[in-house]
Design an enzyme around this catalytic site. Structure first.
Site, PDB file in Angstrom:
ATOM      1  N   GLU A 173       0.828  -1.199   0.000  1.00 56.61           N
ATOM      2  CA  GLU A 173       0.000   0.000   0.000  1.00 56.61           C
ATOM      3  C   GLU A 173       0.868   1.256   0.000  1.00 56.61           C
ATOM      4  OE1 GLU A 173      -3.834  -1.864   2.352  1.00 56.61           O
ATOM      5  OE2 GLU A 173      -2.353  -0.845   3.580  1.00 56.61           O
ATOM      6  N   CYS A 214       3.550   8.603   0.345  1.00 54.38           N
ATOM      7  CA  CYS A 214       4.210   7.751   1.332  1.00 54.38           C
ATOM      8  C   CYS A 214       4.384   6.375   0.688  1.00 54.38           C
ATOM      9  CB  CYS A 214       3.312   7.690   2.570  1.00 54.38           C
ATOM     10  SG  CYS A 214       3.953   6.631   3.850  1.00 54.38           S
ATOM     11  N   CYS A 253       7.501  -6.299   6.923  1.00 51.38           N
ATOM     12  CA  CYS A 253       8.710  -5.772   7.557  1.00 51.38           C
ATOM     13  C   CYS A 253       9.177  -6.768   8.610  1.00 51.38           C
ATOM     14  CB  CYS A 253       8.428  -4.427   8.206  1.00 51.38           C
ATOM     15  SG  CYS A 253       9.909  -3.681   8.921  1.00 51.38           S
ATOM     16  N   CYS A 282       8.527  -3.980  15.104  1.00 47.66           N
ATOM     17  CA  CYS A 282       8.190  -3.047  16.184  1.00 47.66           C
ATOM     18  C   CYS A 282       6.785  -3.406  16.682  1.00 47.66           C
ATOM     19  CB  CYS A 282       8.227  -1.607  15.675  1.00 47.66           C
ATOM     20  SG  CYS A 282       9.801  -1.211  14.920  1.00 47.66           S
ATOM     21  N   CYS A 291       3.423  -1.465  15.532  1.00 47.96           N
ATOM     22  CA  CYS A 291       3.230  -1.235  14.094  1.00 47.96           C
ATOM     23  C   CYS A 291       2.574  -2.446  13.439  1.00 47.96           C
ATOM     24  CB  CYS A 291       4.592  -0.951  13.455  1.00 47.96           C
ATOM     25  SG  CYS A 291       4.556  -0.892  11.663  1.00 47.96           S
ATOM     26  N   GLY A 326       7.632  -1.421   5.323  1.00 48.88           N
ATOM     27  CA  GLY A 326       9.005  -1.899   5.205  1.00 48.88           C
ATOM     28  C   GLY A 326      10.052  -0.974   5.788  1.00 48.88           C
ATOM     29  N   GLU A 327      11.245  -1.534   5.895  1.00 49.62           N
ATOM     30  CA  GLU A 327      12.400  -0.802   6.412  1.00 49.62           C
ATOM     31  C   GLU A 327      13.337  -0.533   5.223  1.00 49.62           C
ATOM     32  OE1 GLU A 327      13.736   0.803   9.184  1.00 49.62           O
ATOM     33  OE2 GLU A 327      15.265   1.036   7.653  1.00 49.62           O
ATOM     34  N   SER A 330      12.993   7.028   5.876  1.00 50.25           N
ATOM     35  CA  SER A 330      12.774   6.863   7.316  1.00 50.25           C
ATOM     36  C   SER A 330      13.245   5.485   7.758  1.00 50.25           C
ATOM     37  CB  SER A 330      11.275   7.023   7.606  1.00 50.25           C
ATOM     38  OG  SER A 330      11.018   6.768   8.972  1.00 50.25           O
ATOM     39  N   SER A 340      13.305   6.890  13.378  1.00 48.22           N
ATOM     40  CA  SER A 340      12.219   6.624  14.323  1.00 48.22           C
ATOM     41  C   SER A 340      12.837   6.254  15.660  1.00 48.22           C
ATOM     42  CB  SER A 340      11.358   5.462  13.808  1.00 48.22           C
ATOM     43  OG  SER A 340      10.870   5.790  12.532  1.00 48.22           O
ATOM     44  N   ASN A 375      11.544   7.029  19.056  1.00 52.87           N
ATOM     45  CA  ASN A 375      10.404   6.422  19.787  1.00 52.87           C
ATOM     46  C   ASN A 375      10.619   6.072  21.255  1.00 52.87           C
ATOM     47  OD1 ASN A 375       9.144   6.635  17.346  1.00 52.87           O
ATOM     48  ND2 ASN A 375       9.213   4.472  16.836  1.00 52.87           N
ATOM     49  N   CYS A 393       0.160   6.145   9.679  1.00 52.28           N
ATOM     50  CA  CYS A 393       1.448   5.553  10.037  1.00 52.28           C
ATOM     51  C   CYS A 393       1.225   4.241  10.783  1.00 52.28           C
ATOM     52  CB  CYS A 393       2.217   6.467  10.983  1.00 52.28           C
ATOM     53  SG  CYS A 393       2.830   7.934  10.239  1.00 52.28           S
TER      54      CYS A 393
HETATM   55  N1  SAH Z   1      10.423   1.310   8.751  1.00 55.81           N
HETATM   56  C1  SAH Z   1      10.605   2.712   8.745  1.00 55.81           C
HETATM   57  C2  SAH Z   1       9.594   3.444   7.894  1.00 55.81           C
HETATM   58  C3  SAH Z   1       8.160   2.991   7.972  1.00 55.81           C
HETATM   59  S1  SAH Z   1       7.322   3.277   9.479  1.00 55.81           S
HETATM   60  C4  SAH Z   1      10.621   3.268  10.156  1.00 55.81           C
HETATM   61  O1  SAH Z   1      10.284   2.542  11.079  1.00 55.81           O
HETATM   62  O2  SAH Z   1      11.000   4.423  10.311  1.00 55.81           O
HETATM   63  C5  SAH Z   1       6.994   5.019   9.429  1.00 55.81           C
HETATM   64  C6  SAH Z   1       6.730   5.657  10.778  1.00 55.81           C
HETATM   65  O3  SAH Z   1       5.491   5.184  11.325  1.00 55.81           O
HETATM   66  C7  SAH Z   1       7.795   5.359  11.826  1.00 55.81           C
HETATM   67  O4  SAH Z   1       8.235   6.555  12.414  1.00 55.81           O
HETATM   68  C8  SAH Z   1       7.061   4.520  12.846  1.00 55.81           C
HETATM   69  O5  SAH Z   1       7.605   4.701  14.127  1.00 55.81           O
HETATM   70  C9  SAH Z   1       5.649   5.042  12.718  1.00 55.81           C
HETATM   71  N2  SAH Z   1       4.607   4.148  13.218  1.00 55.81           N
HETATM   72  C10 SAH Z   1       4.564   2.804  13.123  1.00 55.81           C
HETATM   73  N3  SAH Z   1       3.446   2.324  13.707  1.00 55.81           N
HETATM   74  C11 SAH Z   1       2.756   3.390  14.174  1.00 55.81           C
HETATM   75  C12 SAH Z   1       1.506   3.552  14.851  1.00 55.81           C
HETATM   76  N4  SAH Z   1       0.748   2.510  15.150  1.00 55.81           N
HETATM   77  N5  SAH Z   1       1.120   4.809  15.166  1.00 55.81           N
HETATM   78  C13 SAH Z   1       1.884   5.863  14.854  1.00 55.81           C
HETATM   79  N6  SAH Z   1       3.051   5.778  14.175  1.00 55.81           N
HETATM   80  C14 SAH Z   1       3.488   4.552  13.867  1.00 55.81           C
HETATM   81 FE1  SF4 Z   2       9.038  -2.022  10.261  1.00 58.20          FE
HETATM   82 FE2  SF4 Z   2       9.045   0.672  10.556  1.00 58.20          FE
HETATM   83 FE3  SF4 Z   2       6.885  -0.804  11.271  1.00 58.20          FE
HETATM   84 FE4  SF4 Z   2       9.131  -0.949  12.700  1.00 58.20          FE
HETATM   85  S1  SF4 Z   2       7.837   0.865  12.422  1.00 58.20           S
HETATM   86  S2  SF4 Z   2       7.894  -2.697  12.027  1.00 58.20           S
HETATM   87  S3  SF4 Z   2      10.677  -0.780  11.110  1.00 58.20           S
HETATM   88  S4  SF4 Z   2       7.697  -0.566   9.212  1.00 58.20           S
END
Ligand code: SAH
Ligand code: SF4
Length: 371
Positions: free
Chosen positions: A116, A129, A136, A140, A143, A185-186, A217, A240, A242, A359
């Site tokens: 997506e 985006c 991924c 995390c 996510c 994805g990362e 990111s 990120s 966090n 996100c």
């Molecule tokens: N993998 C990369 C890019 C994709 S995630 C990364 O982790 O940076 C993009 C952003 O979405 C990241 O900053 C992540 O911390 C945030 N994110 C993931 N799950 C989320 C959620 N449930 N609510 C808010 N932000 C979230």
């Molecule tokens: Fe992967 Fe980014 Fe989601 Fe972490 S926040 S699981 S690195 S997509």
């Protein structure tokens, strides 16, 4: 960057450009190819060199979907392309419009897998985006993409196609100005494909999105941060973070056990920034986990001396994820601490929450039952 490392980078670039164009089932997959790579291919086939530039323009500027649209290309060359190559576009399978004006696209990849992307409408321009992997592996715990696990890397053609298909849909009037690699994805775990994609996306003769308006990111993959810096593409980096303590970050982002906070911030300090540019730190606020005023103070201490801005993202909830979103007052109190310490800190409520486009919500790859 030292003279030595910039020389090494130039050499690395030449090698990358000299790589042959990838093939699938005997066909060249052209999206993601640089002008140099097209020139090499075309020369080797005995066609006139200027055809490369024409093809490049059709692919990246005109967003052609297939060779039949390229009407000023000779019949003979087009026939050769049709028999021996493919652009490698992916298909838009579904599109959903959010109340806030953002649009989520579901793309089908060449093997049927789904990813997506989300188009965010801003004042006068659009931000896309994009995804870089199907799923991924970083896992995390806040996510949904991570929750669904990892399936495979996306190819450079698939990454570039996401952008071109949306650009084509927007047409001439609407500007696709910014790209953020914040979809599924990362990206720093797929640099073999992401770097070539970035090259054509930011090439002024290619897709021509200004490098500084392209943000990659990462969850904090240190070797990837170094490699992205060495590639010298001028794109922006977002990290990120966090959490402000390893004990917390270890739990919400298990990758922290490999790349802990202090090493990650050291890699950020060493990232080659162009003049007046800053690293973005993203900080997802999870209620009672990382959202205290003490966390905000610690964040300010950690980031001291790094040219940066901070994006505070209130957690986007999902019934499958064991976290809550803090109250707006708590989010604002967190922000205030950072503002008082003279940081640029904005609160970013994600767009597209109602269409599963915010996100951390992108999960097509397992929602479709292929998990
Ligand atoms: N993998 C990369 C890019 C994709 S995630 C990364 O982790 O940076 C993009 C952003 O979405 C990241 O900053 C992540 O911390 C945030 N994110 C993931 N799950 C989320 C959620 N449930 N609510 C808010 N932000 C979230
Ligand atoms: Fe992967 Fe980014 Fe989601 Fe972490 S926040 S699981 S690195 S997509």
């Amino acid at each position: 960057m030292t003279e030595h490392s910039s020389k090494m980078e130039r050499t690395a670039r030449i090698i990358a450009d000299d790589e042959p164009i990838p093939q699938v089932e005997g066909r060249y997959v052209l999206l993601g190819a640089t002008l140099r790579q097209l020139q090499e291919l075309i020369k080797a086939q005995g066609f006139p060199a200027f055809r490369a530039r024409q093809l490049y323009h059709w692919m990246y500027h005109r967003c052609a979907r297939d060779f039949s649209e390229m009407h000023n290309i000779s019949k003979e060359f087009r026939r050769w392309l049709e028999e021996n190559a493919t652009l490698g576009h992916i298909a838009i399978l579904d599109e959903r419009l959010s109340k806030d004006g953002s649009r989520k696209f579901v793309f089908q990849l060449y093997d049927g897998r789904l990813v997506e992307s989300v188009l965010i409408k801003e004042e006068g321009w659009n931000t896309l985006c994009v995804s870089s992997q199907v799923g991924c592996a970083v896992g995390c715990t806040f996510c949904l993409t991570g929750f669904g696990g990892y399936q495979r890397q996306m190819t450079r053609a698939e990454i570039v196609s996401q952008v071109l298909m949306v650009k084509r849909l927007l047409g001439e009037e609407e500007l696709l100005r910014n790209l953020v690699f914040m979809g599924m994805g990362e990206p720093l775990l797929n640099l073999d494909e992401v770097i070539p994609a970035l090259r054509v996306l930011t090439d002024p003769e290619g897709v021509a999105i200004a490098a500084r308006r392209v943000t990659v990111s990462t969850s904090g993959i240190i070797p990837g941060i170094r490699r992205l810096g060495e590639a010298d593409l001028g794109v922006s980096l977002a990290v990120s973070l966090n959490a402000t303590k390893n004990s917390v970050r270890d739990v919400i982002m298990p990758i922290n056990k490999v790349y802990p906070i202090e090493d990650l911030l050291e890699a950020c300090r060493q990232f080659p920034l162009r003049p007046r540019r800053r690293i973005t730190f993203e900080y997802v606020l999870l209620r009672d986990i990382n959202d205290s005023v003490e966390d905000a103070r610690q964040l300010a201490r950690l980031l001291k001396g790094i040219p940066c801005k901070i994006n505070l993202i209130p957690f986007n909830p999902d019934s499958r994820l064991p976290f809550d979103r803090p109250s707006p007052q708590r989010v604002e109190a967190f922000q205030q601490v950072l503002l008082d310490k003279h940081y640029t800190a904005s609160i970013r409520y994600s767009k597209g929450l109602d269409i599963g486009g915010a996100c951390g919500q992108l999960a097509a790859h397992w929602r479709d039952g292929r998990r």
